[in-house]
Design a protein around this motif. Structure first.
Motif, PDB file in Angstrom:
ATOM      1  N   ARG A 206      51.163  44.156  59.918  1.00  0.00           N
ATOM      2  CA  ARG A 206      50.903  43.357  61.119  1.00  0.00           C
ATOM      3  C   ARG A 206      52.189  42.833  61.738  1.00  0.00           C
ATOM      4  NH1 ARG A 206      46.887  41.036  57.916  1.00  0.00           N
ATOM      5  NH2 ARG A 206      48.177  39.172  57.691  1.00  0.00           N
ATOM      6  N   HIS A 207      53.189  42.567  60.888  1.00  0.00           N
ATOM      7  CA  HIS A 207      54.444  42.010  61.381  1.00  0.00           C
ATOM      8  C   HIS A 207      55.487  43.094  61.680  1.00  0.00           C
ATOM      9  CE1 HIS A 207      52.672  38.382  59.468  1.00  0.00           C
ATOM     10  NE2 HIS A 207      53.192  37.807  60.532  1.00  0.00           N
ATOM     11  N   THR A 208      55.022  44.306  61.834  1.00  0.00           N
ATOM     12  CA  THR A 208      55.855  45.445  62.265  1.00  0.00           C
ATOM     13  C   THR A 208      57.019  45.704  61.328  1.00  0.00           C
ATOM     14  OG1 THR A 208      57.320  44.191  63.743  1.00  0.00           O
ATOM     15  CG2 THR A 208      55.247  44.972  64.679  1.00  0.00           C
ATOM     16  N   LYS A 209      56.819  45.503  60.047  1.00  0.00           N
ATOM     17  CA  LYS A 209      57.882  45.758  59.085  1.00  0.00           C
ATOM     18  C   LYS A 209      57.749  47.161  58.507  1.00  0.00           C
ATOM     19  CE  LYS A 209      58.371  40.874  58.036  1.00  0.00           C
ATOM     20  NZ  LYS A 209      58.414  39.808  57.025  1.00  0.00           N
ATOM     21  N   ALA A 210      58.881  47.759  58.185  1.00  0.00           N
ATOM     22  CA  ALA A 210      58.878  49.118  57.646  1.00  0.00           C
ATOM     23  C   ALA A 210      58.326  49.123  56.225  1.00  0.00           C
ATOM     24  CB  ALA A 210      60.295  49.681  57.660  1.00  0.00           C
ATOM     25  N   ILE A 211      57.636  50.195  55.887  1.00  0.00           N
ATOM     26  CA  ILE A 211      57.068  50.362  54.551  1.00  0.00           C
ATOM     27  C   ILE A 211      57.431  51.755  54.058  1.00  0.00           C
ATOM     28  CG2 ILE A 211      54.969  50.375  53.144  1.00  0.00           C
ATOM     29  CD1 ILE A 211      53.653  48.635  55.323  1.00  0.00           C
ATOM     30  N   GLY A 212      58.005  51.834  52.883  1.00  0.00           N
ATOM     31  CA  GLY A 212      58.367  53.110  52.285  1.00  0.00           C
ATOM     32  C   GLY A 212      57.844  53.187  50.865  1.00  0.00           C
ATOM     33  N   GLY A 213      57.996  54.340  50.266  1.00  0.00           N
ATOM     34  CA  GLY A 213      57.543  54.457  48.889  1.00  0.00           C
ATOM     35  C   GLY A 213      57.678  55.864  48.367  1.00  0.00           C
TER      36      GLY A 213
ATOM     37  N   THR B 253      56.277  47.187  42.086  1.00  0.00           N
ATOM     38  CA  THR B 253      56.161  48.113  40.966  1.00  0.00           C
ATOM     39  C   THR B 253      55.029  47.699  40.045  1.00  0.00           C
ATOM     40  OG1 THR B 253      57.370  49.168  39.147  1.00  0.00           O
ATOM     41  CG2 THR B 253      57.823  46.834  39.538  1.00  0.00           C
ATOM     42  N   ALA B 254      54.640  48.595  39.191  1.00  0.00           N
ATOM     43  CA  ALA B 254      53.601  48.351  38.198  1.00  0.00           C
ATOM     44  C   ALA B 254      54.256  48.159  36.834  1.00  0.00           C
ATOM     45  CB  ALA B 254      52.634  49.536  38.156  1.00  0.00           C
ATOM     46  N   PRO B 255      53.521  47.653  35.837  1.00  0.00           N
ATOM     47  CA  PRO B 255      54.111  47.428  34.515  1.00  0.00           C
ATOM     48  C   PRO B 255      54.673  48.699  33.883  1.00  0.00           C
ATOM     49  CG  PRO B 255      51.965  46.360  34.682  1.00  0.00           C
ATOM     50  CD  PRO B 255      52.118  47.203  35.902  1.00  0.00           C
ATOM     51  N   ASP B 256      54.092  49.851  34.201  1.00  0.00           N
ATOM     52  CA  ASP B 256      54.543  51.099  33.598  1.00  0.00           C
ATOM     53  C   ASP B 256      55.494  51.874  34.525  1.00  0.00           C
ATOM     54  OD1 ASP B 256      52.687  51.668  35.507  1.00  0.00           O
ATOM     55  OD2 ASP B 256      51.524  53.088  34.300  1.00  0.00           O
ATOM     56  N   GLY B 257      56.106  51.182  35.497  1.00  0.00           N
ATOM     57  CA  GLY B 257      57.018  51.845  36.416  1.00  0.00           C
ATOM     58  C   GLY B 257      58.244  52.389  35.706  1.00  0.00           C
ATOM     59  N   ASP B 258      58.836  53.394  36.296  1.00  0.00           N
ATOM     60  CA  ASP B 258      60.035  54.023  35.738  1.00  0.00           C
ATOM     61  C   ASP B 258      61.217  53.081  35.947  1.00  0.00           C
ATOM     62  OD1 ASP B 258      62.350  55.517  35.265  1.00  0.00           O
ATOM     63  OD2 ASP B 258      61.419  57.396  35.945  1.00  0.00           O
TER      64      ASP B 258
ATOM     65  N   ASP C 239      61.954  41.901  54.674  1.00  0.00           N
ATOM     66  CA  ASP C 239      62.111  42.626  55.926  1.00  0.00           C
ATOM     67  C   ASP C 239      61.469  44.007  55.867  1.00  0.00           C
ATOM     68  OD1 ASP C 239      63.820  40.656  57.290  1.00  0.00           O
ATOM     69  OD2 ASP C 239      65.222  41.135  55.690  1.00  0.00           O
ATOM     70  N   ALA C 240      61.238  44.512  54.664  1.00  0.00           N
ATOM     71  CA  ALA C 240      60.617  45.818  54.466  1.00  0.00           C
ATOM     72  C   ALA C 240      60.107  45.873  53.032  1.00  0.00           C
ATOM     73  CB  ALA C 240      61.609  46.949  54.725  1.00  0.00           C
ATOM     74  N   ILE C 241      59.233  46.850  52.764  1.00  0.00           N
ATOM     75  CA  ILE C 241      58.636  46.976  51.434  1.00  0.00           C
ATOM     76  C   ILE C 241      58.800  48.407  50.944  1.00  0.00           C
ATOM     77  CG2 ILE C 241      56.452  46.979  50.149  1.00  0.00           C
ATOM     78  CD1 ILE C 241      55.545  44.641  51.852  1.00  0.00           C
ATOM     79  N   LEU C 242      59.180  48.547  49.676  1.00  0.00           N
ATOM     80  CA  LEU C 242      59.209  49.827  48.986  1.00  0.00           C
ATOM     81  C   LEU C 242      58.156  49.816  47.886  1.00  0.00           C
ATOM     82  CD1 LEU C 242      63.019  50.632  48.534  1.00  0.00           C
ATOM     83  CD2 LEU C 242      61.361  51.937  49.856  1.00  0.00           C
ATOM     84  N   LEU C 243      57.320  50.837  47.868  1.00  0.00           N
ATOM     85  CA  LEU C 243      56.262  50.946  46.862  1.00  0.00           C
ATOM     86  C   LEU C 243      56.672  51.970  45.802  1.00  0.00           C
ATOM     87  CD1 LEU C 243      53.199  51.091  49.249  1.00  0.00           C
ATOM     88  CD2 LEU C 243      53.566  49.318  47.540  1.00  0.00           C
ATOM     89  N   ALA C 244      56.808  51.509  44.564  1.00  0.00           N
ATOM     90  CA  ALA C 244      57.078  52.431  43.456  1.00  0.00           C
ATOM     91  C   ALA C 244      55.732  52.900  42.900  1.00  0.00           C
ATOM     92  CB  ALA C 244      57.904  51.741  42.378  1.00  0.00           C
ATOM     93  N   GLY C 245      55.030  53.693  43.692  1.00  0.00           N
ATOM     94  CA  GLY C 245      53.687  54.108  43.311  1.00  0.00           C
ATOM     95  C   GLY C 245      52.652  53.107  43.778  1.00  0.00           C
ATOM     96  N   THR C 246      51.459  53.171  43.194  1.00  0.00           N
ATOM     97  CA  THR C 246      50.361  52.269  43.537  1.00  0.00           C
ATOM     98  C   THR C 246      49.948  51.472  42.303  1.00  0.00           C
ATOM     99  OG1 THR C 246      49.492  53.634  45.330  1.00  0.00           O
ATOM    100  CG2 THR C 246      47.954  52.121  44.276  1.00  0.00           C
TER     101      THR C 246
END
Length: 539
Positions: free
Chosen positions: A107-114, A6-11, A62-69
């Motif tokens: 590279r390590h075949t992990k799931a990425i969402g956001g 997340t970023a500093p201004d994330g919800d 094991d996976a990453i969630l992106l709360a925006g960029t």
């Protein structure tokens, strides 16, 4: 483990909802932000940041969630982070350290969402948003194996096949399993005093989906708890369990109005003792040794190494004895006691050494000698049972393991993993040296006891006993000798990356004792309690 970037201004309300949804699904969220702390928002509980962009690693999750960029933070360094594949600075699309995190996960075949503008971060990392396992809006599987085509299968001939990786040693790390036990204190977040809420926190922990039944155990005093990993085959597995349990138990403690603290001794205490845990064994101990029991506000880490038999366990005990002073110096994390700077790096070592059968063990000829001598202590009425053998190394009576219990609990989970890795490598080397009929020179009991006391006093700030040289040496030189000794064991193992870089950082930044004292002098009591409780849960 799911990393939430997340970023500093994330919800914050949205992040809190996502975090709770992960908990409810039996997953562990790991909050990753530009800086540490506890972001707050109106009507929303604070959410602790557990990794910063500078410290997060894709191998932890094991996976990453992106709360925006997240845009590049002020401390992003384009040159330093160049391997991320994106330039730093205000004009960059995403913080280069986040880009590095994403490319590692890819590279390590992990799931990425956001959600939101997460697609911009994927573009900056060169990851196609429509690829397998890349989901904007929800998270897919733990690993996405069909992201990359499988390599052709090579079937070895009978002459080229080997059951283990080639090694000059008879034993390899994979032959010895390991497990780690950690003891924690429960502290009041405002005062830093120990609080007798172990029963309440254990009850709350039962509702944590990330904790298995029986993983959280009672300890001697009602302000202490213990966890134990399952049997592990490598350090990455052990580290994942420790972080999982620290995060979940830390959340249970927070729900009960206290904080989990991985410090080797309670830095601040009240005039009233913490009550003993209400079991027959602990009540009997308190009746026998009232003041000594009241003073056991100390916590350690125990490393269990799986042994093929008790004879091998005695071999490892004898082989690890000379290394106890260095292990204690590296692990020292208890400089404060009853509101006082003790002048010792590991006051826990001093306090625990007051029990009748404690400190460094003697050497033993074989397993029969160990069993005969330990049972004589019980048979002579000197101790209640073999559970009161508190040597720094002992054979487990319940498991086929040798248990190394000399070390203070560690502030940071990666330092606990490093020490477990060093112990396992030393055990492997001890078994191999015994087969080859050579090894580290034995150390006389009085010399070893004095060296242990020296390590408890000085930690890593002075000299330490070097068992290969047979005398005190500079800490850096002793660590270099240790690494040279275990290098044949770890040089081709994945364990090496959990040992060498963390050891180098510890020598540079100081062990837990040094960092506690430095923080106390810089930020006072409040700052010290914050850093202890934050680092315990991985911030």
């Amino acid at each position: 483990m799911i990393g939430i970037v997340t970023a500093p201004d994330g919800d914050l309300a949205q992040l809190t909802a996502v975090r709770q949804a992960l908990f409810d699904a039996g997953l562990i969220p790991l909050m990753i932000a530009p800086t540490g702390g506890e972001p707050t928002g109106e009507g929303v509980d604070p959410v602790a940041v557990q990794r910063t962009f500078a410290t997060a690693r894709s191998t932890e999750v094991d996976a990453i969630l992106l709360a925006g960029t997240p845009c590049p933070a002020v401390d992003a360094d384009g040159a330093r982070d160049a391997k991320a594949g994106a330039p730093g600075g205000p004009g960059a699309a995403a913080d280069p350290r986040v880009v590095l995190l994403l490319t590692g996960a890819w590279r390590h075949t992990k799931a990425i969402g956001g959600w939101g503008t997460a697609e911009d971060a994927l573009t900056a990392a060169g990851i196609p948003s429509g690829a397998v396992g890349i989901v904007i809006g929800l998270l897919a599987a733990h690993r996405v194996w069909d992201r990359f085509p499988p390599p052709p299968i090579r079937r070895p001939s009978a002459l080229s096949w080997r059951p283990h990786a080639p090694s000059v040693l008879g034993y390899t790390l994979g032959m010895l399993t390991l497990g780690v036990e950690e003891e924690y204190l429960l502290l009041d977040p405002a005062t830093g005093l120990p609080v007798a809420r172990a029963a309440q926190v254990r009850e709350a922990a039962r509702l944590q989906p990330a904790l298995e039944r029986g993983e959280v155990q009672r300890e001697l005093l009602q302000a202490q708890l213990e966890v134990a990993t399952p049997i592990c085959h490598d350090l990455e597995e052990a580290g994942g369990h420790l972080l999982r349990m620290r995060l979940a138990l830390g959340e249970a403690a927070r729900q009960q109005g206290c904080r989990l603290a991985a410090c080797g001794a309670a830095p601040f205490t009240d005039r009233l003792p913490v009550p003993v845990t209400d079991t027959a064994r602990y009540r009997a101990m308190h009746a026998d040794t009232r003041l000594l029991t009241d003073q056991q506000l100390i916590t350690g880490m125990h490393v269990h190494i799986g042994m093929p038999d008790r004879g091998a366990g005695v071999t490892v005990m004898n082989g690890l004895r000379p290394w106890l002073p260095l292990l204690i110096a590296l692990a020292a994390n208890s400089p404060l006691w009853q509101n006082t700077d003790t002048g010792f790096a590991s006051w826990r070592t001093v306090v625990f050494g007051r029990w009748p059968v404690s400190g460094p063990p003697p050497s033993f000829r074989d397993a029969d000698a160990y069993d005969r001598r330990t049972r004589a202590l019980v048979g002579g009425g000197l101790i209640r049972d073999t559970g009161q053998i508190y040597w720094h190394i002992r054979l487990s009576e319940n498991f086929p393991t040798v248990e190394i219990r000399a070390m203070d609990v560690q502030l940071r989970p990666d330092e606990a993993v490093m020490l477990a890795g060093v112990v396992r490598a030393l055990a492997t080397r001890a078994l191999d040296d015994a087969d080859a009929q050579h090894g580290v020179p034995p150390v006389e009991q009085e010399m070893l006891a004095a060296a242990v006391w020296h390590s408890a006093r000085h930690g890593c700030t002075s000299t330490v006993f070097d068992p290969l040289a047979g005398h005190l040496a500079d800490v850096g030189d002793a660590v270099a000798a240790l690494l040279e000794h275990i290098d044949p064991v770890i040089k081709t193992s994945a364990d090496r990356r959990h040992v060498v870089p963390v050891l180098e950082r510890l020598l540079r930044d100081g062990n837990g004792a040094a960092r506690q004292l430095r923080r106390l002098r810089a930020a006072g009591r409040d700052g010290l309690i914050a850093v202890i409780t934050d680092q315990t849960t991985g911030v």
